[in-house]
Write a protein that holds these residues in place. Structure first.
Motif, PDB file in Angstrom:
ATOM      1  N   PHE A  78      35.430  37.628  26.056  1.00 25.17           N
ATOM      2  CA  PHE A  78      35.544  39.059  25.696  1.00 25.17           C
ATOM      3  C   PHE A  78      36.746  39.756  26.317  1.00 25.17           C
ATOM      4  N   ALA A  79      37.501  39.044  27.124  1.00 22.04           N
ATOM      5  CA  ALA A  79      38.671  39.685  27.748  1.00 22.04           C
ATOM      6  C   ALA A  79      39.854  38.727  27.692  1.00 22.04           C
ATOM      7  N   VAL A  80      41.012  39.281  27.450  1.00 19.61           N
ATOM      8  CA  VAL A  80      42.211  38.446  27.465  1.00 19.61           C
ATOM      9  C   VAL A  80      42.962  38.689  28.783  1.00 19.61           C
ATOM     10  N   ARG A  81      43.224  37.581  29.472  1.00 21.48           N
ATOM     11  CA  ARG A  81      43.971  37.656  30.729  1.00 21.48           C
ATOM     12  C   ARG A  81      45.453  37.664  30.357  1.00 21.48           C
ATOM     13  N   THR A  82      46.104  38.790  30.562  1.00 20.74           N
ATOM     14  CA  THR A  82      47.499  38.942  30.135  1.00 20.74           C
ATOM     15  C   THR A  82      48.417  38.811  31.340  1.00 20.74           C
ATOM     16  N   ILE A  83      49.364  37.912  31.228  1.00 19.64           N
ATOM     17  CA  ILE A  83      50.235  37.618  32.380  1.00 19.64           C
ATOM     18  C   ILE A  83      51.684  37.820  31.974  1.00 19.64           C
ATOM     19  N   ASP A  84      52.405  38.571  32.791  1.00 17.37           N
ATOM     20  CA  ASP A  84      53.852  38.670  32.605  1.00 17.37           C
ATOM     21  C   ASP A  84      54.477  37.837  33.720  1.00 17.37           C
ATOM     22  N   LEU A  85      55.002  36.678  33.355  1.00 15.97           N
ATOM     23  CA  LEU A  85      55.482  35.751  34.384  1.00 15.97           C
ATOM     24  C   LEU A  85      56.706  36.293  35.122  1.00 15.97           C
ATOM     25  N   GLU A  86      57.447  37.186  34.471  1.00 18.06           N
ATOM     26  CA  GLU A  86      58.657  37.721  35.101  1.00 18.06           C
ATOM     27  C   GLU A  86      58.330  38.713  36.207  1.00 18.06           C
ATOM     28  N   THR A  87      57.405  39.649  35.900  1.00 17.99           N
ATOM     29  CA  THR A  87      57.089  40.699  36.872  1.00 17.99           C
ATOM     30  C   THR A  87      55.941  40.290  37.795  1.00 17.99           C
ATOM     31  N   ARG A  91      46.857  41.540  33.892  1.00 19.67           N
ATOM     32  CA  ARG A  91      45.830  42.516  33.503  1.00 19.67           C
ATOM     33  C   ARG A  91      44.837  41.866  32.555  1.00 19.67           C
ATOM     34  N   TYR A  92      43.642  42.453  32.495  1.00 18.65           N
ATOM     35  CA  TYR A  92      42.644  42.010  31.521  1.00 18.65           C
ATOM     36  C   TYR A  92      42.435  43.119  30.492  1.00 18.65           C
ATOM     37  N   TYR A  93      42.381  42.739  29.220  1.00 17.01           N
ATOM     38  CA  TYR A  93      42.116  43.703  28.150  1.00 17.01           C
ATOM     39  C   TYR A  93      40.946  43.193  27.306  1.00 17.01           C
ATOM     40  N   GLN A  94      40.114  44.130  26.850  1.00 17.04           N
ATOM     41  CA  GLN A  94      38.965  43.721  26.045  1.00 17.04           C
ATOM     42  C   GLN A  94      39.431  43.256  24.661  1.00 17.04           C
ATOM     43  N   ARG A  95      38.892  42.165  24.165  1.00 23.51           N
ATOM     44  CA  ARG A  95      39.195  41.689  22.809  1.00 23.51           C
ATOM     45  C   ARG A  95      37.909  41.210  22.139  1.00 23.51           C
ATOM     46  N   PHE A  96      37.900  41.209  20.808  1.00 22.15           N
ATOM     47  CA  PHE A  96      36.664  40.886  20.080  1.00 22.15           C
ATOM     48  C   PHE A  96      36.847  39.658  19.191  1.00 22.15           C
ATOM     49  N   TYR A  97      37.612  38.694  19.652  1.00 19.10           N
ATOM     50  CA  TYR A  97      37.847  37.507  18.834  1.00 19.10           C
ATOM     51  C   TYR A  97      36.605  36.621  18.795  1.00 19.10           C
ATOM     52  N   ILE A  98      36.500  35.871  17.687  1.00 24.80           N
ATOM     53  CA  ILE A  98      35.484  34.814  17.623  1.00 24.80           C
ATOM     54  C   ILE A  98      36.213  33.497  17.842  1.00 24.80           C
ATOM     55  N   ASN A  99      35.724  32.724  18.798  1.00 18.98           N
ATOM     56  CA  ASN A  99      36.377  31.469  19.191  1.00 18.98           C
ATOM     57  C   ASN A  99      35.825  30.329  18.322  1.00 18.98           C
ATOM     58  N   HIS A 187      39.517  24.351  34.560  1.00 20.34           N
ATOM     59  CA  HIS A 187      39.560  25.651  35.240  1.00 20.34           C
ATOM     60  C   HIS A 187      38.162  26.029  35.726  1.00 20.34           C
ATOM     61  N   LYS A 188      38.118  26.878  36.771  1.00 22.40           N
ATOM     62  CA  LYS A 188      36.809  27.288  37.325  1.00 22.40           C
ATOM     63  C   LYS A 188      35.993  28.011  36.271  1.00 22.40           C
ATOM     64  N   SER A 189      36.658  28.873  35.489  1.00 22.54           N
ATOM     65  CA  SER A 189      35.965  29.598  34.414  1.00 22.54           C
ATOM     66  C   SER A 189      36.793  29.481  33.147  1.00 22.54           C
ATOM     67  N   PRO A 190      36.111  29.436  31.996  1.00 31.71           N
ATOM     68  CA  PRO A 190      36.852  29.410  30.735  1.00 31.71           C
ATOM     69  C   PRO A 190      37.655  30.691  30.585  1.00 31.71           C
ATOM     70  N   MET A 191      38.733  30.650  29.845  1.00 26.71           N
ATOM     71  CA  MET A 191      39.524  31.879  29.692  1.00 26.71           C
ATOM     72  C   MET A 191      40.304  31.893  28.388  1.00 26.71           C
ATOM     73  N   ILE A 348      46.921  51.093  31.840  1.00 25.08           N
ATOM     74  CA  ILE A 348      46.258  51.789  30.735  1.00 25.08           C
ATOM     75  C   ILE A 348      45.486  50.795  29.849  1.00 25.08           C
ATOM     76  N   SER A 349      44.263  51.130  29.521  1.00 22.89           N
ATOM     77  CA  SER A 349      43.356  50.327  28.676  1.00 22.89           C
ATOM     78  C   SER A 349      42.922  49.004  29.295  1.00 22.89           C
ATOM     79  N   SER A 350      43.318  48.733  30.533  1.00 25.35           N
ATOM     80  CA  SER A 350      42.931  47.429  31.107  1.00 25.35           C
ATOM     81  C   SER A 350      41.535  47.516  31.727  1.00 25.35           C
ATOM     82  N   LEU A 351      40.961  46.348  32.004  1.00 23.17           N
ATOM     83  CA  LEU A 351      39.605  46.266  32.543  1.00 23.17           C
ATOM     84  C   LEU A 351      39.656  45.751  33.975  1.00 23.17           C
TER      85      LEU A 351
END
Ligand SMILES: Cc1cc2nc3c(=O)[nH]c(=O)nc-3n(C[C@H](O)[C@H](O)[C@H](O)COP(=O)(O)OP(=O)(O)OC[C@H]3O[C@@H](n4cnc5c(N)ncnc54)[C@H](O)[C@@H]3O)c2cc1C
Length: 367
Positions: A78-87, A91-99, A187-191, A348-351
Motif C-alpha cells: 500500500f505504500a511506495v518507498r521513493t528514493i532519490d539516490l542523488e539527494t 519518502r513513502y507515498y500511499q498507492r493503490f496498485y494491485i500486485n 529483504h526483511k519486508s516485501p516492498m 508533502i503527501s508522504s506517509l
C-alpha cells in the motif's frame, strides 16, 4: 485466396489492448486474433512490473469485470518507498496498485475472448501489405508460413510494434530500454520502490516484491543502458537492497511519448491500439489503462459503424490523448531533479511508516 483465410478484422497481439478489443467486438464480425505468446513454459512473456493502477481498475469497473485470485501475487503493498539516490531523500507515498503475475494476467485476458473470434496462439505476424481493399498478413506458425487477409488490420503488438514499423516506418516515438532482473527476495519486508537518479536515467527505476522474488527494473536511455543498470544495482546495494543471485534478466523497449505528435493512431484501414500507438504515461510508464481504453474506444466504433475511419478513431481517443498530455506536464514534477527534490524535502503527501516496514529511516539526510 481461400475463403477461410479472409476476415473482417485481423488483430495482431493479444496483450491487454488486443485481448480487450477482441473481447468487445460484435459477434457478427469475422475476427482473426493472432498472438505470439501461449501458455507453454518457453512462451514470450511481457516484461512488466505487473501493477494494476487505479485507472486500469476503473476500466475493469466499467467493463463489469472482476479479477480472479489466480492472477494475484503475494503480497499486496500500500505504500511506495521513493528514493532519490542523488539527494539521499527517501519518502513513502500511499498507492493503490494491485500486485499481479503479468503473464497469468495476460493469459486470463485472452481466455475472455469469445469463441466466435478465431484465436491463434504461438503465431508471429511477420509482414503486412495493403492489397486493393484488404491487408495480406504473413505469419509464422511454428515452422510454417501462412497468409491471411483482412479488411481491417489492428496493431495491438506493443512498444516494438511490427505493424507500426512496417506500415508507418517514418513514425518515431521516444523510447527507453527497459531492463528487469529477478532475484530471490531476501529483504526483511516485501516492498514496492521507485528510484530516481538523473546520473543513470531521466526516467526512473523500480523494485517490487512478487511472491518469493524481487524484481528490479529501470528504463534507461538506449546508449549504455546495461552499464547504467549495473551502476543502479551497485548504488542500491549501498542502501540495503539485496540483489544477489539473479534468476533471470528481461529487456524490452518501453515508449514514453514526448509530444502529442508522437501518437501513431494508424491510417488507411489500419489502427493501432495501446502501446503500439504510443498510449502510455510518460510520467509513470503505466500503460494498461490506456491499452484498455483505446481498445474499448475502437471496439465501440466497429460495433456501431460499417466503415471505421481514422477520423472516427482520432475523435474517439481525444480524451485519452488529452489525459496523456496532462501526464507529460506532470513529468517534470516526478522526473525533474529540482522539483522532485523540493517535493521530497517538503514531505508533502508522504506517509510516516512504522519501523518494521522499512530498513532505513523515513528521510535520510542529504549526502
Ligand atoms: C518493464 C516494464 C514494466 C511495466 N510495468 C507496468 C506496470 O506495472 N503497470 C502498467 O500499467 N504498465 C506497465 N508497463 C507498460 C505496459 O506493460 C504496457 O503499456 C502494456 O502492456 C501495453 O499493452 P498492449 O496490449 O498495448 O501491448 P503489450 O502488452 O506489449 O502486448 C502486445 C502483445 O502482442 C504480442 N505480439 C507482439 N508482436 C507480435 C507479432 N509480431 N505477432 C504476434 N503477436 C505479437 C505479444 O504477445 C504481446 O503480448 C510496463 C512496461 C515495461 C516495459
Amino acid at each position: 485466396m481461400a475463403e477461410k483465410n479472409v476476415f473482417d478484422v485481423a488483430i495482431i497481439g493479444l496483450g491487454p489492448s488486443g485481448a480487450t478489443f477482441a473481447r468487445l467486438l460484435d459477434p457478427n464480425l469475422k475476427v482473426l486474433a493472432l498472438d505470439k505468446k501461449d501458455d507453454t513454459e518457453n512462451s514470450f512473456r511481457k516484461p512488466c512490473g505487473g501493477l494494476l493502477a487505479h485507472d486500469a481498475q476503473k476500466c475493469f469497473a466499467r467493463f463489469g469485470l472482476t479479477l480472479p485470485l489466480e492472477v494475484l501475487v503475494n503480497p499486496q503493498i500500500f505504500a511506495v518507498r521513493t528514493i532519490d539516490l542523488e539527494t539521499g531523500y527517501e519518502r513513502y507515498y500511499q498507492r493503490f496498485y494491485i500486485n499481479m503475475d503479468r503473464h497469468k494476467f495476460d493469459l486470463w485476458l485472452k481466455s475472455l475472448i469469445p469463441v466466435h473470434a478465431e484465436v491463434r496462439n504461438g503465431v508471429t505476424a511477420l509482414d503486412f501489405e495493403k492489397r486493393d481493399d484488404c491487408y495480406a498478413i504473413t505469419v509464422r506458425d511454428k515452422e510454417k508460413r501462412e497468409t491471411y487477409y483482412a479488411r481491417y488490420l489492428v496493431g495491438a503488438d506493443g512498444a516494438n510494434s511490427a505493424v507500426r514499423q512496417r506500415l508507418f516506418p517514418d513514425h518515431k516515438i521516444r523510447s527507453y530500454l527497459a531492463i528487469q532482473q529477478w532475484f530471490p527476495d531476501t529483504h526483511k519486508s516485501p516492498m514496492y520502490s521507485c528510484i530516481f537518479d538523473r546520473n543513470l536515467t531521466d526516467c526512473y527505476s523500480w523494485g517490487v516484491s512478487k511472491d518469493d522474488s524481487f524484481i528490479l527494473g529501470g528504463a534507461f536511455p538506449n546508449k549504455g543502458a546495461r552499464e547504467r543498470f549495473r551502476m543502479l544495482k551497485t548504488k542500491l546495494a549501498g542502501v540495503g537492497f539485496k540483489l544477489e543471485n539473479p534468476i533471470k534478466t528481461e529487456t524490452c523497449l518501453v515508449l514514453s511519448p514526448a509530444s502529442s505528435r508522437e501518437f501513431c493512431l494508424g491510417g488507411d484501414r489500419c489502427f493501432l491500439l495501446g502501446e503500439a500507438a504510443g498510449f502510455i504515461s510518460p510520467s509513470s510508464l503505466e500503460g494498461m489503462s490506456y491499452a484498455f481504453e483505446s481498445a474499448a474506444s475502437l471496439a465501440g466504433l466497429f460495433n456501431r459503424k460499417s466503415e471505421v475511419t481514422l477520423k472516427d478513431y482520432r475523435r474517439a481517443t481525444r480524451g485519452l490523448r488529452a489525459k496523456l498530455m496532462l501526464k507529460l506536464l506532470k513529468k517534470p514534477f516526478i522526473m525533474g531533479h529540482f522539483l522532485r527534490k523540493l517535493i521530497m524535502r517538503s514531505g508533502i503527501s508522504s506517509l510516516k511508516v512504522a519501523a518494521q516496514g522499512c530498513e532505513s529511516s523515513e528521510t535520510a539526510p542529504p549526502k
